[in-house]
Motif scaffolding. Structure first.
Motif, PDB file in Angstrom:
ATOM      1  N   GLU A   1      36.978  72.593  31.399  1.00  0.00           N
ATOM      2  CA  GLU A   1      37.103  71.991  32.730  1.00  0.00           C
ATOM      3  C   GLU A   1      38.338  72.489  33.474  1.00  0.00           C
ATOM      4  O   GLU A   1      39.101  71.708  34.046  1.00  0.00           O
ATOM      5  N   GLY A   2      38.521  73.804  33.452  1.00  0.00           N
ATOM      6  CA  GLY A   2      39.570  74.426  34.261  1.00  0.00           C
ATOM      7  C   GLY A   2      40.957  74.420  33.669  1.00  0.00           C
ATOM      8  O   GLY A   2      41.902  74.903  34.311  1.00  0.00           O
ATOM      9  N   LEU A   3      41.108  73.905  32.458  1.00  0.00           N
ATOM     10  CA  LEU A   3      42.414  73.903  31.800  1.00  0.00           C
ATOM     11  C   LEU A   3      42.299  74.558  30.427  1.00  0.00           C
ATOM     12  O   LEU A   3      41.230  74.572  29.805  1.00  0.00           O
ATOM     13  N   TYR A   4      43.420  75.078  29.951  1.00  0.00           N
ATOM     14  CA  TYR A   4      43.519  75.559  28.584  1.00  0.00           C
ATOM     15  C   TYR A   4      44.190  74.465  27.759  1.00  0.00           C
ATOM     16  O   TYR A   4      45.215  73.909  28.165  1.00  0.00           O
ATOM     17  N   HIS A   5      43.592  74.163  26.607  1.00  0.00           N
ATOM     18  CA  HIS A   5      44.063  73.087  25.746  1.00  0.00           C
ATOM     19  C   HIS A   5      44.520  73.681  24.418  1.00  0.00           C
ATOM     20  O   HIS A   5      43.837  74.522  23.838  1.00  0.00           O
TER      21      HIS A   5
ATOM     22  N   SER B   1      47.680  74.023  29.742  1.00  0.00           N
ATOM     23  CA  SER B   1      48.170  75.069  30.640  1.00  0.00           C
ATOM     24  C   SER B   1      47.108  75.392  31.674  1.00  0.00           C
ATOM     25  O   SER B   1      45.905  75.290  31.402  1.00  0.00           O
ATOM     26  N   LYS B   2      47.550  75.801  32.855  1.00  0.00           N
ATOM     27  CA  LYS B   2      46.624  76.250  33.887  1.00  0.00           C
ATOM     28  C   LYS B   2      46.405  77.756  33.830  1.00  0.00           C
ATOM     29  O   LYS B   2      45.421  78.254  34.370  1.00  0.00           O
TER      30      LYS B   2
ATOM     31  N   GLY C   1      47.453  79.763  30.769  1.00  0.00           N
ATOM     32  CA  GLY C   1      47.528  80.284  29.418  1.00  0.00           C
ATOM     33  C   GLY C   1      48.894  80.820  29.035  1.00  0.00           C
ATOM     34  O   GLY C   1      49.083  81.290  27.913  1.00  0.00           O
ATOM     35  N   VAL C   2      49.845  80.754  29.954  1.00  0.00           N
ATOM     36  CA  VAL C   2      51.200  81.265  29.703  1.00  0.00           C
ATOM     37  C   VAL C   2      52.222  80.137  29.740  1.00  0.00           C
ATOM     38  O   VAL C   2      53.065  80.014  28.852  1.00  0.00           O
ATOM     39  N   HIS C   3      52.155  79.322  30.781  1.00  0.00           N
ATOM     40  CA  HIS C   3      53.102  78.221  30.953  1.00  0.00           C
ATOM     41  C   HIS C   3      52.459  76.935  30.442  1.00  0.00           C
ATOM     42  O   HIS C   3      51.466  76.464  30.991  1.00  0.00           O
ATOM     43  N   TRP C   4      53.039  76.388  29.378  1.00  0.00           N
ATOM     44  CA  TRP C   4      52.442  75.249  28.697  1.00  0.00           C
ATOM     45  C   TRP C   4      53.254  73.982  28.935  1.00  0.00           C
ATOM     46  O   TRP C   4      54.483  73.998  28.890  1.00  0.00           O
ATOM     47  N   GLU C   5      52.543  72.887  29.171  1.00  0.00           N
ATOM     48  CA  GLU C   5      53.161  71.581  29.363  1.00  0.00           C
ATOM     49  C   GLU C   5      52.888  70.713  28.146  1.00  0.00           C
ATOM     50  O   GLU C   5      51.779  70.692  27.613  1.00  0.00           O
ATOM     51  N   LYS C   6      53.915  69.978  27.726  1.00  0.00           N
ATOM     52  CA  LYS C   6      53.802  69.064  26.598  1.00  0.00           C
ATOM     53  C   LYS C   6      53.849  67.642  27.148  1.00  0.00           C
ATOM     54  O   LYS C   6      54.927  67.090  27.365  1.00  0.00           O
TER      55      LYS C   6
ATOM     56  N   SER D   1      37.140  62.681  19.810  1.00  0.00           N
ATOM     57  CA  SER D   1      38.035  62.221  20.869  1.00  0.00           C
ATOM     58  C   SER D   1      37.387  62.448  22.224  1.00  0.00           C
ATOM     59  O   SER D   1      36.651  63.424  22.403  1.00  0.00           O
ATOM     60  N   PRO D   2      37.667  61.579  23.211  1.00  0.00           N
ATOM     61  CA  PRO D   2      37.152  61.821  24.564  1.00  0.00           C
ATOM     62  C   PRO D   2      37.962  62.838  25.342  1.00  0.00           C
ATOM     63  O   PRO D   2      37.472  63.435  26.304  1.00  0.00           O
ATOM     64  N   ASP D   3      39.236  63.057  24.933  1.00  0.00           N
ATOM     65  CA  ASP D   3      40.160  63.853  25.739  1.00  0.00           C
ATOM     66  C   ASP D   3      41.024  64.813  24.935  1.00  0.00           C
ATOM     67  O   ASP D   3      41.879  65.508  25.496  1.00  0.00           O
ATOM     68  N   GLY D   4      40.833  64.870  23.628  1.00  0.00           N
ATOM     69  CA  GLY D   4      41.667  65.720  22.785  1.00  0.00           C
ATOM     70  C   GLY D   4      43.011  65.109  22.461  1.00  0.00           C
ATOM     71  O   GLY D   4      43.844  65.752  21.815  1.00  0.00           O
ATOM     72  N   ILE D   5      43.229  63.876  22.890  1.00  0.00           N
ATOM     73  CA  ILE D   5      44.514  63.201  22.690  1.00  0.00           C
ATOM     74  C   ILE D   5      44.340  61.949  21.834  1.00  0.00           C
ATOM     75  O   ILE D   5      45.055  61.753  20.857  1.00  0.00           O
TER      76      ILE D   5
END
Length: 514
Positions: free
Chosen positions: A71-75, A102-103, A105-110, A198-202
Motif C-alpha cells: 500500500e505504497g510503503l516499504y515495511h 520508508s517511502k 526504501g532509503v530513509h527509514w522511520e522507527k 497482524s492487521p498492520d505488522g505492528i
C-alpha cells in the motif's frame, strides 16, 4: 503451464507465453558462439540505512530481517540486540523484533508503537554524552513489536484484513529476556513453529496451536501463483554429505500449503525414532519434510545458514540469496545466488559471493546476513543485508553493524555477454503470446544487436530476417525489436519460432514477448 520449461526435454516447442525469459542457464538456448553467460554481482553502495540510535539497538540493528512493499510503503522488520550484562557478548543480552517503514526504501522511520518495554536493557544515566538515546525502565516509547524472530514476515492477500500480515516463526516458552513483554507468548506450549498474524505488522497475535511441532525457526514463505499454494522453506539439520567435515548439515526443507490453510497443521512424515516431549514437540527437524536445498560435494566446507527466497512472477521463477557459512575456512558468512523454476530443483551455477565481505572498518568484514524480500525501484531491484564486523562464532561483539542495499539492474543477475568481435545465440523452438518482442539489453556506445525470427526448422521467416532487422543500440530494460516498420508479431502467435540474436560487444539480460 507456461515457462515451467523443465518438462520440455522432449524437444517439443516450449510455450513461454508472455513470461520474461532470463539467461540464468542454457535451458532455452539451442546454440551459441562468441557469447558467454556471465555472473553479475549487485552494486553495493557504502551506506548504513539503519543507524543504531536506540538503547535496544546498542549491540546490533538488523539480522533475520524481512522487507516488503504494501500500500505504497516499504515495511521492515528487523531484530535488535540491546545492552548485555556481559558487554562483550550478544548472547546474554535481550533481543527484540522492531518495525520501521520508508517511502523510498532509503530513509527509514522507527515509529513509537508503545507496546513492549525493553526491560532487559540497562538504562543509561541522564545527562551523558551518548550516541544513543537514554531511556527509563518500563518506558514503551520504542518501535519494538515482539520478541526475537527469525521467520519471514509476508502479506496474505487472501485472508481478512485483521490477519493481513503473517509470520511462520519458531517459538519456545523457555526463551530468554526479550519475549516477556509480548502477551501472545502465553499461548506457546513447546518449541515449535507457530503462525503469527497482524492487521498492520505492528500488533501481533498467535494461533493457539503450532503448524509444525519441531524446534526450528528460520523460515521463508512465498506465494506461487502457478500452484495456487503457499510454499514454506524451513531450516532443518541433516546428515553431512561425503567430504563434509561436520557430522550434521544445515539444509532447507519445503512444504506446500493450500491458500486458506496457513493456520492449520502442515503435513509431514513422522520419524519413528523421535518421540513427543512433555510440550508436544519432537525437537529438531531433519527429514520429516522433503529436503530441497543443501550444500553439496562442490561445497567442502559450507553450511546453508539462511535461505531468503523470493518469487519473480514476471519470469515465473524462484530466486534465493543463500547466506553461506564457512565454519572451518574462516568462520565468516557471505551470500550467493540461486534459482529454481519449480521451487524444488534449485541451481547455483555461479557460486561466487553476490555480496563480498568488506575491508577492515567497513562494518561488514565478518558476516553478511541477507534480508528476506526484494523490492523494485524503477529499473532496479533492491535486496538488503546486515553486515557485521565480527566472525560468526566470535565471542566478542564490536557493537557496530550496518544495514545496506545490494542493487541489481532489473533482470540483471546473469547476462549473455557477446564478444567484441561478435557472436550469436539461437533459441530452441518457442511458442509465445505477445505481439511485440522486448529486450533487456546494454550495448553501451559501440555494441549492437540484430534479431531474426526463424521457423521451427531454422529457416528465416520472410519479413523477419536478419536483413530486415533494425540495428538495436543503447541501454534499456525494454528495447523493442523491429524489422523496418514491422513491430507487430500477432501473425506468429501460437506458431513455433526460433529467435536468433546476433550480438556485438553487449550484455543481454532477458527477452519477453509482450
Amino acid at each position: 503451464m507456461p515457462n515451467r520449461t523443465e518438462q520440455n526435454a522432449s524437444g517439443s516447442p516450449i510455450d513461454i507465453g508472455k513470461k520474461k525469459q532470463l539467461f540464468l542457464d542454457e535451458l532455452l538456448i539451442e546454440s551459441k558462439k562468441g557469447v558467454t553467460l556471465t555472473f553479475n554481482p549487485p552494486y553495493t553502495p557504502r551506506e548504513n540505512l539503519l543507524p543504531q540510535d536506540k538503547p535496544w539497538e546498542e549491540v546490533r540493528a538488523g539480522g533475520f530481517s524481512s522487507i516488503l512493499e504494501h500500500e505504497g510503503l516499504y515495511h521492515l522488520w528487523y531484530n535488535s540486540y540491546g545492552g548485555s550484562r556481559d558487554p562483550m557478548s550478544e548472547k546474554t543480552g535481550p533481543r527484540f523484533e522492531c518495525y520501521a517503514f520508508s517511502k523510498d526504501g532509503v530513509h527509514w522511520e522507527k515509529p513509537n508503537v508503545g507496546l513492549i518495554p525493553p526491560e532487559g536493557v540497562t538504562p543509561l544515566p541522564a545527562g551523558g554524552n551518548y550516541t544513543i538515546e537514554p531511556r527509563v525502565r518500563g518506558d514503551k516509547t520504542n518501535n519494538i513489536v515482539r520478541g526475537f524472530n527469525s521467520g519471514q514476515t509476508f502479506v496474505d492477500p487472501f485472508d481478512i484484513p485483521s490477519r493481513r500480515f503473517k509470520t511462520i516463526m519458531g517459538l519456545s516458552p523457555t526463551k530468554a529476556v526479550g519475549w516477556d513483554g509480548w502477551a501472545a507468548m502465553k499461548k506457546v506450549k513447546g518449541h515449535s513453529l507457530y503462525l503469527a498474524y497482524s492487521p498492520d505488522g505492528i500488533h501481533w497475535d498467535l494461533e493457539a496451536e503450532p503448524v509444525l511441532p519441531f524446534a526450528t525457526g528460520i523460515t521463508s514463505t512465498v506465494w506461487d501463483d502457478s500452484l495456487q499454494k503457499w510454499v514454506v522453506y524451513v531450516r532443518v539439520s541433516i546428515k553431512g554429505h561425503k567430504g563434509d567435515p561436520w557430522k550434521s548439515h544445515i539444509a532447507y526443507a519445503r512444504v506446500a500449503v493450500d491458500k486458506d490453510k496457513l493456520a492449520q497443521p502442515y503435513p509431514f512424515t513422522p520419524d519413528p525414532n523421535k518421540k513427543l516431549n512433555a510440550y508436544g514437540s519432537y525437537g529438531s527437524m531433519s527429514y520429516e519434510l522433503p529436503i530441497v536445498f543443501e550444500a553439496d560435494e562442490r561445497d567442502p566446507d559450507h553450511q546453508v545458514y539462511t535461505l531468503p527466497v523470493v518469487r519473480y512472477p514476471e519470469a515465473d521463477l524462484y530466486l534465493a540469496f543463500p547466506c553461506m557459512w564457512y565454519p572451518t575456512v574462516s568462520d565468516c558468512d557471505d551470500a550467493q545466488f540461486a534459482f529454481s523454476r519449480d521451487g524444488i530443483k534449485w541451481q547455483r551455477p555461479f557460486r561466487q559471493p553476490i555480496i563480498r565481505l568488506g575491508m577492515p572498518g567497513s562494518g561488514s568484514e565478518g558476516y553478511i546476513d541477507v534480508t528476506t524480500g526484494m523490492i523494485r525501484r524503477g529499473n532496479e531491484l533492491w535486496i538488503y543485508y546486515t553486515g557485521l564486523p565480527e566472525r560468526h562464532l566470535s565471542p566478542n561483539v564490536k557493537w557496530e553493524s550496518i544495514f545496506a542495499r545490494a542493487i541489481y539492474r532489473l533482470d540483471g543477475f546473469v547476462s549473455a555477454d557477446a564478444e567484441f568481435d561478435g557472436g550469436e545465440l539461437i533459441t530452441r523452438p518457442l511458442m509465445f503470446g505477445g505481439s511485440n518482442l522486448e529486450l533487456n539489453l546494454d550495448t553501451s556506445a559501440g555494441g549492437w544487436a540484430h534479431v531474426e525470427l526463424q521457423n521451427e526448422s531454422g529457416q528465416p521467416i520472410p519479413g523477419y530476417t536478419l536483413k530486415d532487422a533494425e540495428k538495436l543500440n543503447g541501454n534499456s530494460v525494454s528495447m523493442k525489436a523491429n524489422w523496418g516498420a514491422r513491430l507487430d508479431l500477432r501473425e506468429l502467435i501460437g506458431k513455433p519460432v526460433r529467435v536468433r540474436f546476433v550480438l556485438r560487444n553487449c550484455k543481454f539480460y532477458a527477452f519477453q514477448f509482450v
